[in-house]
Design an enzyme around this catalytic site. Structure first.
Site, PDB file in Angstrom:
ATOM      1  N   GLU A 211      -7.000   4.583   8.282  1.00  0.00           N
ATOM      2  CA  GLU A 211      -6.593   5.719   7.754  1.00  0.00           C
ATOM      3  C   GLU A 211      -7.744   6.315   7.320  1.00  0.00           C
ATOM      4  O   GLU A 211      -8.160   7.758   7.312  1.00  0.00           O
ATOM      5  CB  GLU A 211      -5.431   6.043   7.017  1.00  0.00           C
ATOM      6  CG  GLU A 211      -4.161   5.687   7.697  1.00  0.00           C
ATOM      7  CD  GLU A 211      -2.756   5.384   6.907  1.00  0.00           C
ATOM      8  OE1 GLU A 211      -2.516   5.424   5.819  1.00  0.00           O
ATOM      9  OE2 GLU A 211      -1.839   4.911   7.630  1.00  0.00           O
TER      10      GLU A 211
ATOM     11  N   SER B 267       3.569  -2.702  10.508  1.00  0.00           N
ATOM     12  CA  SER B 267       4.891  -2.721  10.445  1.00  0.00           C
ATOM     13  C   SER B 267       5.726  -3.936  10.396  1.00  0.00           C
ATOM     14  O   SER B 267       6.590  -4.338  10.938  1.00  0.00           O
ATOM     15  CB  SER B 267       5.256  -2.260  11.949  1.00  0.00           C
ATOM     16  OG  SER B 267       4.831  -0.848  12.236  1.00  0.00           O
TER      17      SER B 267
ATOM     18  N   ASN C  36       1.009  -1.179  -0.063  1.00  0.00           N
ATOM     19  CA  ASN C  36      -0.066   0.131  -0.176  1.00  0.00           C
ATOM     20  C   ASN C  36       0.776   1.111  -0.018  1.00  0.00           C
ATOM     21  O   ASN C  36       1.446   1.523   1.018  1.00  0.00           O
ATOM     22  CB  ASN C  36      -0.854   0.029   1.194  1.00  0.00           C
ATOM     23  CG  ASN C  36      -1.624   1.255   1.405  1.00  0.00           C
ATOM     24  OD1 ASN C  36      -1.619   1.997   0.412  1.00  0.00           O
ATOM     25  ND2 ASN C  36      -2.142   1.390   2.544  1.00  0.00           N
TER      26      ASN C  36
ATOM     27  N   LYS D 211      -0.024   4.429  -0.508  1.00  0.00           N
ATOM     28  CA  LYS D 211      -0.494   5.417   0.374  1.00  0.00           C
ATOM     29  C   LYS D 211      -0.372   6.704  -0.484  1.00  0.00           C
ATOM     30  O   LYS D 211      -0.157   6.546  -1.763  1.00  0.00           O
ATOM     31  CB  LYS D 211       0.155   5.585   1.834  1.00  0.00           C
ATOM     32  CG  LYS D 211      -0.167   4.490   2.591  1.00  0.00           C
ATOM     33  CD  LYS D 211       0.167   4.528   4.149  1.00  0.00           C
ATOM     34  CE  LYS D 211       0.171   3.297   4.863  1.00  0.00           C
ATOM     35  NZ  LYS D 211       0.274   3.426   6.320  1.00  0.00           N
TER      36      LYS D 211
ATOM     37  N   GLY E 177       2.589   1.766  10.699  1.00  0.00           N
ATOM     38  CA  GLY E 177       3.502   2.868  10.657  1.00  0.00           C
ATOM     39  C   GLY E 177       4.086   3.164  12.077  1.00  0.00           C
ATOM     40  O   GLY E 177       4.880   4.577  12.061  1.00  0.00           O
TER      41      GLY E 177
HETATM   42  C1  PEP Z   1      -0.659  -0.168   5.957  1.00  0.00           C
HETATM   43  O1  PEP Z   1      -0.798   0.983   5.638  1.00  0.00           O
HETATM   44  O2  PEP Z   1      -1.592  -0.881   5.895  1.00  0.00           O
HETATM   45  C2  PEP Z   1       0.378  -0.437   6.665  1.00  0.00           C
HETATM   46  C3  PEP Z   1       0.405  -1.871   7.436  1.00  0.00           C
HETATM   47  O3  PEP Z   1       1.280   0.298   6.936  1.00  0.00           O
HETATM   48  P1  PEP Z   1       2.976  -0.134   7.541  1.00  0.00           P
HETATM   49  O4  PEP Z   1       3.556  -1.111   6.823  1.00  0.00           O
HETATM   50  O5  PEP Z   1       3.833   1.152   7.234  1.00  0.00           O
HETATM   51  O6  PEP Z   1       2.742   0.004   8.882  1.00  0.00           O
END
Ligand code: PEP
Length: 251
Positions: free
Chosen positions: A99, A212, A12, A14, A173
């Site tokens: 989000e 993460s 993703n 984003k 994140g």
């Molecule tokens: C996400 O945005 O779906 C996500 C899991 O982000 P991250 O891997 O950066 O925690």
């Protein structure tokens, strides 16, 4: 019962990525074409500005969108329909990411309608669920996730396919990750929910873990029962990080 499903590694991006970052997809395409990587489906959900170009790069990298409108077309300035995203090359759409639930006040009912519009356009919705830290600390994680599933997952017709992404909000994140046992318990609960709702078809629904996920923790997480892949934010922006995650599969 665990069931062998082809893992889905979904990135993703984003609100990140300009045209020059498509070089990361070239690297990914090269590695996947050379079959130096374990068997899995690889999907990138870029910002919509890159979708068409990315979709045309190689068949080994599937592409998806990060959201859609519930309607097929109409007077909705700035919005994009699932049908348009399919037209631009998407095969998946993330719906109900935490989000969007937080920034745009998306409810379970709206997420359900978005998932349905993705299905109607022939796309696979990746339906996101996950608890906040306060809910986890209050021992409410499973209750909250089951409520989100009840409200966000539409009925399925024929051969329609969905994916569920379990993403604890507090792990996205932040570098924080739930302990292995908590992921195991949650994924088992989601599998049970899917079987109660869809019978045997619930066995074949892929359940992704997100939050993460990175090369250094991927092996532990991706081998937990009922973890059928990952939804990856930060570590999907660089091909080497994503390949680092992919290469832990079956290693
Ligand atoms: C996400 O945005 O779906 C996500 C899991 O982000 P991250 O891997 O950066 O925690």
């Amino acid at each position: 019962m665990t069931h062998k499903l082809t893992p889905l590694i979904a990135g993703n991006w984003k609100m990140n990525g300009l045209v020059n970052e498509l070089s990361q997809i070239e690297t990914l395409c090269d590695a996947l074409k050379n079959k130096t990587t374990p068997e899995c489906d690889v999907l990138i959900c870029p910002p919509v500005t890159l979708l068409s170009q990315m979709s045309a790069m190689c068949s080994e990298v599937l592409t998806g969108a990060q959201d859609c409108h519930v309607a097929t077309s109409g007077a909705h300035t700035g919005d994009i329909s699932a049908q348009m995203l399919a037209d631009a090359g998407a095969s998946y759409i993330i719906v109900g990411h935490s989000e969007r639930r937080a920034d745009h006040h998306e409810t379970d009912g709206l997420v359900n309608a978005k998932a349905k519009s993705a299905l109607d356009a022939g796309l696979v919705p990746i339906i996101c669920v996950g608890e906040t830290h306060a809910e986890r600390l209050g021992a409410l994680a499973i209750t909250v996730v089951e409520q989100q599933l009840n409200g966000s997952v539409p009925d399925l017709e024929g051969r329609q396919v969905i994916v569920i992404a379990y993403e604890p909000v507090w792990a996205i994140g932040t570098g924080l990750v739930p302990d292995e046992n908590d992921i195991k318990t949650m994924h088992a609960a989601i599998r049970e929910w899917l079987i109660n709702r869809f019978g045997d078809n619930g066995i074949a629904v892929r359940i992704l873990y997100g939050g993460s996920l990175k090369p250094s923790n991927a092996k532990e997480i991706l081998t937990i029962p009922h973890v059928n892949g990952g939804l990856i934010g930060g570590a999907s922006l660089k091909a080497d990080d994503l390949l680092g995650i992919i290469n832990t599969i079956g290693a």
